[in-house]
Design a protein around this motif. Structure first.
Motif, short mmCIF file in Angstrom:
data_model
loop_
_atom_site.label_atom_id
_atom_site.label_comp_id
_atom_site.label_asym_id
_atom_site.label_seq_id
_atom_site.Cartn_x
_atom_site.Cartn_y
_atom_site.Cartn_z
N TRP A 1 -10.35 -3.77 1.13
CA TRP A 1 -9.45 -4.64 0.37
C TRP A 1 -10.16 -5.94 0.03
O TRP A 1 -10.84 -6.53 0.88
CB TRP A 1 -8.20 -4.92 1.18
CG TRP A 1 -7.21 -5.82 0.51
CD1 TRP A 1 -6.80 -5.77 -0.78
CD2 TRP A 1 -6.51 -6.92 1.10
NE1 TRP A 1 -5.88 -6.76 -1.02
CE2 TRP A 1 -5.68 -7.48 0.12
CE3 TRP A 1 -6.49 -7.47 2.37
CZ2 TRP A 1 -4.86 -8.57 0.35
CZ3 TRP A 1 -5.67 -8.55 2.61
CH2 TRP A 1 -4.87 -9.09 1.61
N ILE B 1 -7.43 -3.15 -4.10
CA ILE B 1 -8.06 -2.18 -3.21
C ILE B 1 -9.33 -1.74 -3.88
O ILE B 1 -9.33 -1.26 -5.01
CB ILE B 1 -7.13 -0.95 -2.98
CG1 ILE B 1 -5.79 -1.39 -2.39
CG2 ILE B 1 -7.82 0.08 -2.12
CD1 ILE B 1 -5.90 -2.07 -1.05
N LEU C 1 0.85 -1.19 0.00
CA LEU C 1 0.00 0.00 0.00
C LEU C 1 0.88 1.24 0.00
O LEU C 1 1.89 1.29 0.69
CB LEU C 1 -0.89 0.02 1.25
CG LEU C 1 -1.98 -1.02 1.33
CD1 LEU C 1 -2.70 -0.91 2.68
CD2 LEU C 1 -2.96 -0.86 0.21
N THR D 1 2.35 5.14 9.34
CA THR D 1 0.97 4.64 9.31
C THR D 1 0.91 3.29 10.00
O THR D 1 1.79 2.45 9.83
CB THR D 1 0.50 4.50 7.85
OG1 THR D 1 0.53 5.78 7.24
CG2 THR D 1 -0.91 3.94 7.78
N GLU E 1 1.20 4.21 1.54
CA GLU E 1 0.77 4.98 2.70
C GLU E 1 1.96 5.75 3.26
O GLU E 1 3.13 5.36 3.05
CB GLU E 1 0.19 4.06 3.78
CG GLU E 1 -1.10 3.39 3.38
CD GLU E 1 -2.27 4.35 3.21
OE1 GLU E 1 -2.29 5.41 3.85
OE2 GLU E 1 -3.15 4.04 2.40
N ARG F 1 -8.10 6.90 7.97
CA ARG F 1 -8.74 6.44 6.74
C ARG F 1 -9.08 4.96 6.84
O ARG F 1 -8.56 4.25 7.68
CB ARG F 1 -7.85 6.70 5.53
CG ARG F 1 -6.49 6.10 5.62
CD ARG F 1 -5.44 7.19 5.37
NE ARG F 1 -4.09 6.68 5.56
CZ ARG F 1 -3.37 6.93 6.64
NH1 ARG F 1 -3.85 7.64 7.63
NH2 ARG F 1 -2.15 6.46 6.75
N ILE F 2 -9.97 4.55 5.96
CA ILE F 2 -10.39 3.15 5.88
C ILE F 2 -10.13 2.69 4.45
O ILE F 2 -10.50 3.37 3.50
CB ILE F 2 -11.88 2.99 6.24
CG1 ILE F 2 -12.12 3.41 7.69
CG2 ILE F 2 -12.34 1.55 6.01
CD1 ILE F 2 -13.55 3.43 8.10
N VAL F 3 -9.50 1.54 4.33
CA VAL F 3 -9.22 0.94 3.03
C VAL F 3 -10.03 -0.34 2.94
O VAL F 3 -9.99 -1.18 3.84
CB VAL F 3 -7.71 0.64 2.88
CG1 VAL F 3 -7.44 -0.09 1.58
CG2 VAL F 3 -6.90 1.91 2.97
N ARG G 1 -11.24 3.63 -0.87
CA ARG G 1 -10.53 4.32 0.20
C ARG G 1 -11.47 5.40 0.74
O ARG G 1 -12.09 6.12 -0.04
CB ARG G 1 -9.26 4.98 -0.28
CG ARG G 1 -8.19 4.01 -0.69
CD ARG G 1 -6.96 4.78 -1.22
NE ARG G 1 -5.99 3.87 -1.77
CZ ARG G 1 -4.92 3.45 -1.13
NH1 ARG G 1 -4.70 3.87 0.09
NH2 ARG G 1 -4.08 2.62 -1.69
#
Length: 117
Positions: free
Chosen positions: A101, A108, A66, A72, A68, A97-99, A111
């Motif tokens: 997957w 992904i 990812l 993180t 990021e 944040r929310i991912v 997001r």
């Protein structure tokens, strides 16, 4: 007096029987209608961001990376009923944040940025 009470009771029993019969007919009618007119599956208009396929390394698929910010960390992971994982990320001088997957598709899906840093 006894005759009037039994008549009222008989009328109440007949009335409830009629209501039960009508309710059963309505229930069967709704079931038949739903079987004859099924709803189409909900389709999302959102674009799915697919990651490029990663090469196989010795028969083992390369890990998902990812993009990021440094620092993180994973705050939470929640499995959804459709097989997707909702991963809560925080830190890295970026807003939480929310991912979403998809492990099966190795991509992904979405997001979601929550608030400001």
């Amino acid at each position: 007096m006894e005759k009037q009470g039994s008549r009222a009771l008989l009328a109440a029993v007949i009335g409830m029987g009629v209501l039960l019969f009508i309710g059963s007919l309505v229930l069967v009618g709704v079931l038949v209608h739903r079987m004859m007119h099924p709803r189409p599956a909900v389709q999302s208009d959102a674009q799915v961001a697919a990651l490029p396929a990663r090469p196989m390394e010795g028969g083992i698929q390369a890990p998902l990376l990812l993009d990021e910010a440094p620092g993180t960390h994973v705050a939470s992971v929640t499995a959804q009923s459709d097989g997707l994982l909702a991963i809560g990320l925080s830190g890295g001088e970026v807003a939480d944040r929310i991912v979403i997957w998809d492990p099966a598709g190795q991509r992904i899906v979405a997001r979601l940025v929550i608030g400001h840093p």
